[in-house]
Design a protein around this motif. Structure first.
Motif, PDB file in Angstrom:
ATOM      1  N   GLN A  15      -3.858 -14.593   1.214  1.00 53.01           N
ATOM      2  CA  GLN A  15      -5.792 -14.400   0.914  1.00 53.01           C
ATOM      3  C   GLN A  15      -6.028 -13.653   2.214  1.00 53.01           C
ATOM      4  OE1 GLN A  15      -7.789 -12.870  -1.486  1.00 53.01           O
ATOM      5  NE2 GLN A  15      -5.841 -12.886  -2.726  1.00 53.01           N
ATOM      6  N   THR A  16      -5.299 -13.321   3.016  1.00 56.08           N
ATOM      7  CA  THR A  16      -5.306 -13.080   4.691  1.00 56.08           C
ATOM      8  C   THR A  16      -5.032 -12.545   4.791  1.00 56.08           C
ATOM      9  OG1 THR A  16      -5.680 -14.260   6.568  1.00 56.08           O
ATOM     10  CG2 THR A  16      -3.751 -14.564   5.254  1.00 56.08           C
ATOM     11  N   GLY A  17      -4.897 -10.770   5.737  1.00 53.13           N
ATOM     12  CA  GLY A  17      -4.357  -9.729   6.488  1.00 53.13           C
ATOM     13  C   GLY A  17      -3.914  -9.142   5.938  1.00 53.13           C
ATOM     14  N   LEU A  18      -5.075  -9.087   4.242  1.00 54.29           N
ATOM     15  CA  LEU A  18      -4.012  -7.449   3.363  1.00 54.29           C
ATOM     16  C   LEU A  18      -4.138  -6.411   4.199  1.00 54.29           C
ATOM     17  CD1 LEU A  18      -5.743  -9.704   0.304  1.00 54.29           C
ATOM     18  CD2 LEU A  18      -3.818  -9.297   0.505  1.00 54.29           C
ATOM     19  N   THR A  19      -5.370  -5.474   4.424  1.00 47.29           N
ATOM     20  CA  THR A  19      -5.597  -4.364   4.594  1.00 47.29           C
ATOM     21  C   THR A  19      -4.380  -4.241   5.845  1.00 47.29           C
ATOM     22  OG1 THR A  19      -7.719  -4.842   4.118  1.00 47.29           O
ATOM     23  CG2 THR A  19      -7.013  -3.095   5.493  1.00 47.29           C
ATOM     24  N   VAL A  20      -4.093  -5.028   6.473  1.00 47.22           N
ATOM     25  CA  VAL A  20      -3.056  -4.763   7.430  1.00 47.22           C
ATOM     26  C   VAL A  20      -1.864  -4.564   6.944  1.00 47.22           C
ATOM     27  CG1 VAL A  20      -1.682  -5.638   9.638  1.00 47.22           C
ATOM     28  CG2 VAL A  20      -4.524  -5.424   9.580  1.00 47.22           C
ATOM     29  N   ALA A  21      -1.400  -5.497   6.088  1.00 47.00           N
ATOM     30  CA  ALA A  21      -0.595  -5.606   5.593  1.00 47.00           C
ATOM     31  C   ALA A  21      -0.150  -4.712   4.578  1.00 47.00           C
ATOM     32  CB  ALA A  21      -0.122  -7.002   4.670  1.00 47.00           C
ATOM     33  N   LYS A  22      -0.437  -4.418   3.725  1.00 42.56           N
ATOM     34  CA  LYS A  22      -0.909  -3.044   2.563  1.00 42.56           C
ATOM     35  C   LYS A  22      -0.630  -2.216   3.905  1.00 42.56           C
ATOM     36  CE  LYS A  22      -4.151  -1.565   0.260  1.00 42.56           C
ATOM     37  NZ  LYS A  22      -4.503   0.465   1.256  1.00 42.56           N
ATOM     38  N   ASP A  23      -1.855  -1.576   4.573  1.00 42.02           N
ATOM     39  CA  ASP A  23      -1.440  -0.615   5.306  1.00 42.02           C
ATOM     40  C   ASP A  23       0.129  -0.211   6.320  1.00 42.02           C
ATOM     41  OD1 ASP A  23      -3.481   0.617   4.411  1.00 42.02           O
ATOM     42  OD2 ASP A  23      -4.997   0.404   5.246  1.00 42.02           O
ATOM     43  N   THR A  24       0.427  -0.889   6.280  1.00 42.42           N
ATOM     44  CA  THR A  24       0.931  -0.923   7.781  1.00 42.42           C
ATOM     45  C   THR A  24       2.721  -1.619   6.832  1.00 42.42           C
ATOM     46  OG1 THR A  24       0.149  -3.181   9.484  1.00 42.42           O
ATOM     47  CG2 THR A  24       2.655  -2.552   9.436  1.00 42.42           C
ATOM     48  N   VAL A  25       2.723  -1.482   5.581  1.00 49.49           N
ATOM     49  CA  VAL A  25       3.683  -0.939   5.119  1.00 49.49           C
ATOM     50  C   VAL A  25       3.674  -0.005   4.203  1.00 49.49           C
ATOM     51  CG1 VAL A  25       4.597  -1.781   2.459  1.00 49.49           C
ATOM     52  CG2 VAL A  25       4.250  -3.582   4.107  1.00 49.49           C
ATOM     53  N   LEU A  26       2.455   0.957   3.803  1.00 53.89           N
ATOM     54  CA  LEU A  26       3.048   2.339   3.514  1.00 53.89           C
ATOM     55  C   LEU A  26       3.364   2.764   5.268  1.00 53.89           C
ATOM     56  CD1 LEU A  26      -0.805   2.226   1.035  1.00 53.89           C
ATOM     57  CD2 LEU A  26       1.921   2.522   0.638  1.00 53.89           C
ATOM     58  N   ILE A  27       2.562   2.969   6.036  1.00 57.74           N
ATOM     59  CA  ILE A  27       2.658   3.511   7.115  1.00 57.74           C
ATOM     60  C   ILE A  27       4.494   3.529   7.536  1.00 57.74           C
ATOM     61  CG2 ILE A  27       1.820   4.443   9.303  1.00 57.74           C
ATOM     62  CD1 ILE A  27      -0.523   2.911   8.965  1.00 57.74           C
ATOM     63  N   THR A  28       5.133   2.239   8.236  1.00 60.90           N
ATOM     64  CA  THR A  28       5.829   2.125   8.357  1.00 60.90           C
ATOM     65  C   THR A  28       6.824   2.863   7.026  1.00 60.90           C
ATOM     66  OG1 THR A  28       6.109  -0.183   6.995  1.00 60.90           O
ATOM     67  CG2 THR A  28       5.188   0.554   9.536  1.00 60.90           C
ATOM     68  N   THR A  29       6.455   2.604   6.067  1.00 62.22           N
ATOM     69  CA  THR A  29       8.006   3.390   4.736  1.00 62.22           C
ATOM     70  C   THR A  29       8.654   4.470   5.242  1.00 62.22           C
ATOM     71  OG1 THR A  29       7.533   1.383   3.512  1.00 62.22           O
ATOM     72  CG2 THR A  29       7.825   3.507   2.540  1.00 62.22           C
TER      73      THR A  29
END
Length: 308
Positions: free
Chosen positions: A279-293
């Motif tokens: 329960q930490t860094g959820l926004t950064v993790a989700k959006d970084t996965v999407l952008i880099t993918t």
């Protein structure tokens, strides 16, 4: 160069098939997790076993492993320092963001890229082994120690590594390669057939995951963090890999190209799983996965053009 671009073309064609299948819901709502489970628990371990059983150990545990480790650790350390000292994020969030900036998708996209672009799945083995056996457990152990809700012993992490089917498949393949044992053809044939399902299933599942992805829509004040993490993953990490491989180890040719391309792989999807758990860094993790993918394959084509 044409062969490299042809490899990317094959990868993108299968990804687009997956996108179309997912958009039309041809296989139903549960198809992507089923395909992902098939590749993770069954097909990928078989493919890795077959590939690594024929590999030369001195090529797996040599310069590529050093480059992979150096680039990933340096990228994570620099981003962690920026998150803590410049962006003023809390320790757990800084760790999770550093994980987003440096942990590559070595399986779902790494294995197909290694096969179709680099010509051999063993090229991704150093990255996969380093991340599954060392890098990811290290991050999780530090996150455990910095949060109060989850605690896992060192033995628990060791058992977690041993239970990972890709580590098991890789380890058994390396054991066969190291001992020179000849696996009977009757045994190897079903392994070969099962492993053959890994790449198309991975890429179709990957294409299906691109439906409805809209990064940065709800940035929650973390847009700078997300863009920085994406830039570090797709630009800084492969640049560090190139500098270390070319100037510190004197690598060149296809070997240099392989370590840079594997370093440019997108952020691993299990980063978001870890962020959800802690329960930490959820926004950064989700959006970084999407952008880099979304950007990863064009970025790797750019790498191919630069190193051609």
């Amino acid at each position: 160069m044409l062969g490299v671009l042809a490899g990317f073309f094959v990868v993108w064609c299968i990804i687009l098939v997956g996108w179309f299948v997912g958009r039309r819901r041809i296989l139903g709502d549960n198809a992507r997790p089923v395909l992902s489970g098939l590749t993770f628990f069954v097909a990928s371990p078989a493919l890795l076993f077959e590939t690594l059983s024929k590999a030369r150990l001195q090529e797996v545990f040599a310069e590529p492993l050093l480059v992979t480790a150096a680039a990933a650790i340096t990228t994570a350390a620099i981003f962690f320092a920026l998150a803590r000292l410049w962006l003023k994020r809390a320790l757990p969030e800084s760790l999770m963001s550093a994980m987003s900036a440096s942990l590559a998708n070595s399986a779902n996209l790494g294995i197909p890229i290694a096969v179709y672009v680099l010509g051999d799945a063993s090229y991704v083995a150093p990255l996969l082994i380093f991340q599954l056996a060392f890098f990811t457990p290290t991050f999780l152990m530090i996150l455990d120690s910095s949060t109060s809700t989850h605690r896992t012993t060192a033995l628990g992490f060791f058992l977690m590594i041993l239970r990972n089917p890709m580590i098991v498949g890789s380890g058994l393949g390396l054991l066969v390669a190291g001992t020179g044992f000849q696996v009977p053809a009757l045994v190897m044939e079903p392994i070969h057939l099962i492993g053959g399902a890994a790449i198309p299933a991975m890429l179709i599942a990957f294409g299906m995951s691109l439906n409805g992805t809209r990064p940065l829509q709800a940035s929650a004040g973390r847009r700078v963090d997300t863009l920085l993490a994406s830039g570090f993953k797709l630009v800084v990490q492969p640049a560090l890999a190139y500098v270390f491989a070319r100037f510190a180890l004197g690598m060149d040719g296809h070997a240099l190209f392989a370590v840079v391309v594997t370093s440019a792989l997108p952020t691993a999807q299990n980063v978001f799983v870890a962020a959800s758990r802690y329960q930490t860094g959820l926004t950064v993790a989700k959006d970084t996965v999407l952008i880099t993918t979304v950007v990863a394959v064009p970025a790797m084509i750019g790498v191919a053009l630069l190193l051609a």
